[in-house]
Each structure stands twice: as C-alpha cells, then as structure tokens.
Design an enzyme around this catalytic site. Structure first.
Site, mmCIF file in Angstrom:
data_model
loop_
_atom_site.group_PDB
_atom_site.id
_atom_site.type_symbol
_atom_site.label_atom_id
_atom_site.label_comp_id
_atom_site.label_asym_id
_atom_site.label_seq_id
_atom_site.Cartn_x
_atom_site.Cartn_y
_atom_site.Cartn_z
ATOM 1 N N ASP B 137 -8.867 48.131 66.205
ATOM 2 C CA ASP B 137 -8.720 48.365 64.740
ATOM 3 C C ASP B 137 -9.880 47.569 64.179
ATOM 4 O O ASP B 137 -10.780 46.746 64.682
ATOM 5 C CB ASP B 137 -7.615 47.900 64.028
ATOM 6 C CG ASP B 137 -7.386 46.428 64.299
ATOM 7 O OD1 ASP B 137 -7.439 46.008 65.654
ATOM 8 O OD2 ASP B 137 -6.804 45.812 63.508
ATOM 9 N N GLU B 198 -5.122 43.984 64.806
ATOM 10 C CA GLU B 198 -5.621 42.568 64.924
ATOM 11 C C GLU B 198 -5.949 42.152 63.445
ATOM 12 O O GLU B 198 -5.761 40.993 62.992
ATOM 13 C CB GLU B 198 -6.709 42.325 65.869
ATOM 14 C CG GLU B 198 -7.110 41.358 66.285
ATOM 15 C CD GLU B 198 -7.998 40.406 65.141
ATOM 16 O OE1 GLU B 198 -7.980 39.113 64.991
ATOM 17 O OE2 GLU B 198 -8.749 41.133 64.291
ATOM 18 N N GLU B 199 -6.553 42.885 62.719
ATOM 19 C CA GLU B 199 -7.026 42.697 61.349
ATOM 20 C C GLU B 199 -6.014 42.296 60.446
ATOM 21 O O GLU B 199 -6.241 41.756 59.554
ATOM 22 C CB GLU B 199 -8.065 43.864 61.083
ATOM 23 C CG GLU B 199 -9.172 44.086 61.731
ATOM 24 C CD GLU B 199 -10.221 42.897 61.993
ATOM 25 O OE1 GLU B 199 -10.067 41.993 61.307
ATOM 26 O OE2 GLU B 199 -11.213 43.080 62.702
#
Lengths: 501, 501
Positions: B137, B198-199
């Site tokens: 991502d 993850e972001e």
C-alpha cells in the site's frame, strides 16, 4: 406549486415597483386607483400564463456553475452573463458588455475580469428611471458538502426550490426580468446593471461606476438591490450592510511536503506556525484580538436601539434553525446587533494541508489560512487590513520561525448604512404597508453587498435594498433554496388589495 | 540506466542474504568461497538478462493507486495484493491469503480488511529460514500536490525512478522477489509476509502474527524488513523505529455551514474552537505541551550517545535538502536525536473546512483536525492517547463552547528498538563490511514500522531492518523516487569482492 410561487414572486415585484413609482413620483397620489388595479389584473394574467417558462429559466440558470471564487470557473461566469444578455435582448432591451479590466490573483498571475452587463429598455423622459442591480455568480457547492439534492439541478421539495443561486442571486434577478417582461406599458424606465463577481467583491465594479456616473447613471432616479433576505417571517426593508475583508495567511516552509516520521521534531512546521497565527485572532467569546481593529465602531444611538424592539425575531426559533445550543449573546437584541451592526471574524479554512478523509502523515510544506472580518460603520477596510497585517507580523516574530510569512487581503468592501428619511425608503415603507398590510421591519444585513455602499457614495443616487428571499433560504449554505411561503402571504394581500377597489 | 540500477539493487540483496545465510548458519565460514563467487556470477548474469522485466514490473505496480489511508481505495489495495500473489505463484511459491477481519472507521462504519499474503517457497529443513516482510500500500499522491511527473506512472529522470511507492515500499518488495527469482538454488528457505495496510498502522497484522506464531513463524529463524532508507550516503543497519498515534479532533457545531456574513459574530464557530485546541498541543520550539506525555522517554545512555558520532550526517547538506534556514536544533547530534529517539507532534490538516483555492465566506458546521505523535521508548501509546484526550477535554472546557468535541485515535503503534548484540545484527554488520568495504552506520528510523516491534515482541525471533532506499528518496513526499546512486557504489564493491577471490 413551483410555477405558482414564481408567479407570486413576480407579482410582488410588479406591485412593489408600481408602488415605488407612484409613491416616488407623486407621494400624495394613491396607487390603488382603478387604473392601477386594471393594469395589475392584466399583468397577473400574463404572469399566470407564463409561469412554466419562468421556472424553466431559473432551472437553466442554476445549471451554470458560475462560482466566481475560483477564477478557473470564470468561463462559467461569462456563460451565465451571456444567457442574461440574451434574455434581456429577447425582451427588447439593449445590452452593453462593459469591460472592467484585469485582476491580479494572490499567485501574482493577472487575469481578465468577466464583463458587467449594462442594459436598458426604451426610455420615456417623462417617467422616473429605476436601475436594478443583481449578480449571477454563486458560491461553490457540491453534494459532498451535504446537499440533499444536486445543487446545480433545481429541485422542488414541499414548495421549496433547492439549488445554488436560487435565492443568491439568480432567482431575484430573474424575478425582476419577469416583472419587466410582464408589463405592456411599464410605469418607470428600467436600467439594469448585472455583474458576475459579487461573491468575490465585485472586482472592477467600483471603477466602472465612477466611469459611467455621468452617462449610464446620469438619468437614474432610484437604484434598487434585491440581494438579501428578510430577517424573520415579516416583510422588511434593509438599511445597512457589513463590509468585509478576506485575508490569506501563507506560511511557506520546507522545499517539499515531508514524512512526519522522518522530519517530525526537527522542523518548525508551517502548519504549527499558522495555527499559532490563526489562534491569535479572536477569543472564545468571539472578541477580535487584533489591536485597534474595533476602535472605530460607531456607538449605538437610542434611535437605533429602538429599531431592534420592533423586529419579530424569535431567539429560540433561531437557535433551532441554526442548530446551536446557544449564541454568543443572550438576548435577541444582542444577537441581532452582533450580526448586523458589530464586526466579526470567521476562520474559513486552510489550503495546502491534508483535508481529505482518512489519515496522511505529512508535514505540509506550505499552508494558507483563510479568514475574513465583517466590518461596520465607521471601520475603514484599508485601516483594518494594515492593523491585521501588523498584528500577524508581530505574532509571527515571537515564533522565531525559519519559515516565510505572507499576508494578503482581497475584497475590502466598505460597510453601508442608508438614511431612513430618504424618499425611496419612505416610498418603500408605504409599498410594504399597502401590499402586505403591515409595517415593514427595518433591518440590516450582516453580509456584504459592496455595491450598495459604492452606488450611494459614487452616484449620490437613492439606493434601497428590497429583500425578496426568505429568512431561512440558506444563501452560501447547503440546500440553498427559494421558499414559497414568504410569497404566499403577499398573494392574499394582492387579492384583498384588488377586490377592495 | 533504470534497468541497470534495478539489477544492482537486486544484486545487493542477493549478496546480502547470501552473506546473512553464511554468516548466520556458520559465523566462522567465509562467504567468499569460489562456490559463492561462482554462484554470484551466474546469478548476476540472470539478473542482467531480466532487468527490463524487473523495471516493467515496478512500473505496473506503481500504476495501482493502493492508498490505504482512504478506505474507499481498499479495492486497489486488494488488486496490488493479488498482483503480488500471482508473481509469487509464477515463481513457484505457494500463497495463502490470511483473513484479518474487519475495521471500524471513525464514522462508526465497519468494513472488511484487505487480507495479508503468507507465502513460502519449497522448504529444505537443513537450511535456515528467512522471512521477508513488506507492504504494497502507499500514501496518497496527486499532481496538484506538486509532483513533477505523474506519481502513478513510473518515470525516470537522470537515473531516478519517480513514482508513489517506488521506495516505500513496492520497489524493495519487488527487489526481494527478483533476488529470490534469480537463484537456481537459494541458500536459505524463504517465507514472505506482505500486507496492504502499513500506512494506516497494519490493522489486524498483530492479531494475525499471534495467530500464526506456532505455524507460519514456527520454523522462521530471521525476519528481515526493508521498509526504510539510509540516513546518509553510507550503508546502514536500522536498530530502532518510532511509534505513532494518529488523532482526529472533531468539533461539531451548527446544523449547516453558514454564511459568515449572516451568522458571523453570533455563533461560536467550530473552526475557532478547533484552532484553540490544536494551538494547545505544542509550542514554537516543537515542545509537546500535553501534560505528562514525554515523562516516559528513555534517558540517553553514553553508549547510545556515542553511536551518533559515527554518522556521516552533514547538517548544512540536510538543510539544503530540506530547504529550511535552520532546524529546531543546532547540532547534527541534536537533530538526529529529535528525529530518531525523541517524540514529536505534527499537525497534518483539517477536514471539513474550506481547503480549495479562492475565497469562500463559510462558517463550517463541523471540522476535524488531524495530528499525530511519534513515540519512542518507553512511551506507551494507550497512555499517550489517554493523556492527549484528557488535555483536549480540559482545554475545550475553558472555551465554554456550545459545540460538541469528539477525540478519536487510530494506529497507536509502539516504538521499537533492537539489541545490537543480536546475531543477525552481527551478521548484518559483517555483510555490509564485506559488500561495501565500510562499517555500517547504526541508525534509527523516525518513522513508524509497527511490525518490527510486533514481530520481535510476538514471535521472539531475530528482527533486522535492512534499508535499501536512498536517504533522499522522499517517501510520503512529492516526487518519491528510488535513486540509483546508493546502488552504484555497491556494484563496484561487488566487482572488487568477486575479483579479489
């Protein structure tokens, strides 16, 4: 229903300016003469026959996204101006597009301004001349702001016509045109001045007014503006407006937006500088903290104070309309004065920071805070601008920031207040009395219609603001509308007025 | 050029994990055996023959706008996960999509989470097992933010490949896959755990890690993460990351957005409440003003302080890279500590206010301020969240506001610090020494990679962060790139290393 109310709106204006005419030209004569009554019957018949067209025209105009606040939309502003010109020409009027020059954007770029329409209908020197002002640009609007219906597709729900510009100001402009169109022989000479930049402060209109003062305005007797709303359910005349200055506070920092994890803690962020600057502007009571800005506010006279007693303003109802637990003031009079005759500062938003849904761990490199100050007599916009800039520079110096601050201001419209002893106001009060059978509420407008002040100051002509819109029309808001109810009561008045001859 | 550098990147990893393998499995043995050298020649030939494909794959991956910060884009996140799975299967790996459940948005709505990829290649019980973590991502990106090239169309300029995700983290994930692909017989067993959130803080990954601790992770010896960048032009190993909590401060006021002219002065505006709240968070020196939040920051030991001396960080160069006149600190060491081992607070933006170009005289009815706090050992995110909420409620109470305040927090990732005596770090330092011929810089990462901490805490396995990206890659920024320069120097080292056998 929608067709009906447009007819009513138009009939109201027809009667209003017939009365304005008779009142002004011969104060003693009564407009309730058989001639007037006969003329009105004929007029109303014409209006009833053409209501579908009138509504369809408003629908066509609302589809044009003439948002003047975004200069990239000025093509749409020119499109609606052209549609307006075509309409006037179809009615036999002559149209002149007045060039008002160029404008420098905050970016420094210079762009040409959309023109202003100067129009007139065949002139009879024996008649008084009425000049109608209106604007056909609008505020931004999008479904995402929370509109129930498409803001650019005029939609009726329960007798309300919802759409951006319905009440501010496309609807009223069309209403005047329909009234003119409805006359066989119009009792006054008509001139029109229609612009497309009102929402950003009527760039170039002041200069144009000066330029055409000895030509276009030379034979004008009255200037009428219908770009505001009643304060309550009762008819009103408006004798004052607040001025406004719009400020851009730009803080410019690093070369790029940075990851707050990578640089956070080592960089003095433009966003925290800006928050400190914006936080220094007003306190939680609404008090403006910029030194000296409110020094010139005109003191309240006893005559002025008395005007507030007559206004049928219901504090509890206004709370529920606004959806607030309480206002910053406790009494009806204090709230009205805060909105009409005292200055205010509103922070509108920040450009350049993360404004979308979700999360973004960014340090914006450049942010621009936007706020405006509503100004009242005897505040002077250039003086206010100077004091605001000095204040922000002083606060910024305490931040010891490596970033660059740039404060710019646009609009700078002066506040306006009329003399209620002016013949047009006397005539206007009489018109309301005759049409509605009640005393008009004498109100002021918290929002800014700079040309009222400019016309009065530059032309020396009599300027009156004659509101058509309802108090809950929501100009500049989601679900802006024109409400039929304020126009239904006049209908009864008209009928009473006609049959009682 | 672009094809060349991808080869170099891949070769670096090939060598690096060959050395990791040999170092870890038999610390005394030298990886510089003829066998190793011969294998490398063969590998590098394969890489050179396939570089065009490798670049094309990165280009294809970058076109996918897998911005996990906006849950409406999670379809794109799933698309890039599927592309990743297909790639692994084409290489002969087996892929399992692990369901990680649902997530409640700040709005209260519950949405299903994109799955996590668990993959492995055929296993040899005699070999050590390396688990590679990565994410596919990305942060949001659009031309309007100031990109020079289309962020979703990988574009090379002067040896830099520009595109969102080029360095964070699609490029490094592909580099590992290309390295694996390049082997005929791979010296270690390979497992992959690839996520798409993850972001936003790896929703569900912690729970998944616990769930598969006795299965997927049972035979894993080493976990390696390449989701950060070098601090300087010198190769580095990363032994710590900051944690993060992301806060939403929602102030909810009137029923509708209002015209600042009509209501300005009578309404306590949500925007001015929010500015006061955000203004109470930190001072112009970057000091966090939330009481007690920094009490738990670990004291600086003499051993830790010494590590900063070796870092070839040029303060003047960093100023010019960042484009700032000065940082909040005066020395190299202070700036690095502010970025790596001290907490920070960044205000990212405001949702609901006017954020577009131009002017809008609106009183926004509801605004949501967004900020995040980077956290370091021994701060505890839940404790920080509690203190921030208490602080904001206390400040809000002083505003005597009729508006409603709602503070929510997401992410809450813990900070992480590794033990430099860990065998993988010893091996890692040796690998850098052998490949680059220099001592690695032992650095920390200011940004948040929550799984380093989570993997270490939950699995008890050795976790190492092996940065691939250049110090000026600009992750999360405009013009994110992968820079070829950090990979050119390794090439020379490789050749020296090979020919000196």
């Amino acid at each position: 229903m929608d067709t009906l109310f447009v007819g009513i709106m138009t009939k109201f204006i027809v009667v209003a300016f017939l009365l304005l005419h008779t009142s002004a030209s011969s104060p003693s004569s009564s407009s309730s003469s058989p001639g007037a009554a006969g003329m009105l019957k004929q007029l109303f018949q014409y209006i009833d026959d053409h209501q579908n067209q009138f509504v369809q025209r408003l629908r066509e105009w609302v589809t044009v996204q003439s948002n003047s606040g975004d200069h990239t939309k000025w093509g749409e502003v020119e499109r609606i101006l052209n549609m307006t010109a075509v309409r006037i020409q179809e009615m036999g009027g002559t149209v002149d597009f007045a060039d008002v020059g160029t404008h420098q954007l905050p970016s420094g770029e210079t762009v040409p301004l959309p023109p202003v329409i100067l129009a007139e209908f065949e002139r009879d020197p024996k008649k008084a001349t009425l000049c109608i002002y209106g604007h056909v640009d609008v505020q931004p609007a999008k479904m995402a702001d929370g509109w129930t219906t498409d803001p650019f597709n005029l939609t009726e729900i329960k007798g309300n016509l919802y759409g951006r510009g319905a009440t501010d100001n496309k609807g009223p402009v069309l209403a005047w045109l329909h009234a003119v169109e409805s006359y066989q022989e119009i009792p006054v000479n008509i001139k029109l001045i229609i612009e497309g930049l009102e929402e950003v402060g009527s760039y170039g209109l002041l200069e144009l007014t000066r330029k055409i003062n000895d030509s276009f305005f030379a034979d004008v007797d009255f200037i009428v503006i219908s770009d505001n709303v009643w304060a309550t359910r009762n008819p009103a005349l408006t004798y004052g407006t607040r001025g406004s200055s719009y400020f851009f506070v730009e803080v410019d920092g690093p070369k790029l937006d940075f990851h707050s994890g990578v640089y956070g803690g080592s960089i003095q962020e433009p966003m925290s500088d800006l928050i400190a600057l914006l936080g220094s502007l007003l306190d939680h009571t609404g008090k403006i903290l910029v030194p000296g800005v409110t020094d010139d506010v005109a003191p309240l006279t006893e005559d002025e104070r008395k005007l507030y007693d007559n206004i049928s303003f219901d504090l509890e109802e206004m709370k529920s309309v606004a959806g607030v637990k309480h206002f910053l003031q406790d009494t009806k009079e204090e709230v009205l004065m805060a909105r009409w005759r005292n200055p205010s500062l509103s922070i509108h938003g920040i450009q350049g920071a993360f404004s979308e849904p979700g999360t973004k761990t960014v340090i914006p490199k450049q942010v621009t805070g936007k706020f405006s100050i509503r100004q009242v007599p005897n505040m002077d916009p250039p003086d206010v601008e100077r004091k605001v800039k000095e204040h922000l520079l002083q606060v910024f110096s305490t931040l010891k920031s490596p970033n660059r601050l740039r404060v710019t201001a646009t609009v700078g419209a002066k506040p306006w207040v009329a003399n209620l002893k002016d013949p047009q106001y006397v005539a206007g009060q009489r018109a309301v009395r005759e049409v509605f059978g009640v005393e008009p509420e004498l109100i002021r407008e918290g929002s800014t219609i700079p040309i009222a002040q400019n016309f009065q100051e530059e032309t020396g002509k009599s300027v009156m603001m004659l509101p058509i819109g309802g108090h809950d029309d929501g100009e500049h808001s989601q679900n802006e509308k024109i409400n039929r109810i304020p126009y239904v009561s006049p209908l009864n008045s008209f009928e009473f007025f006609l049959h009682s001859r």
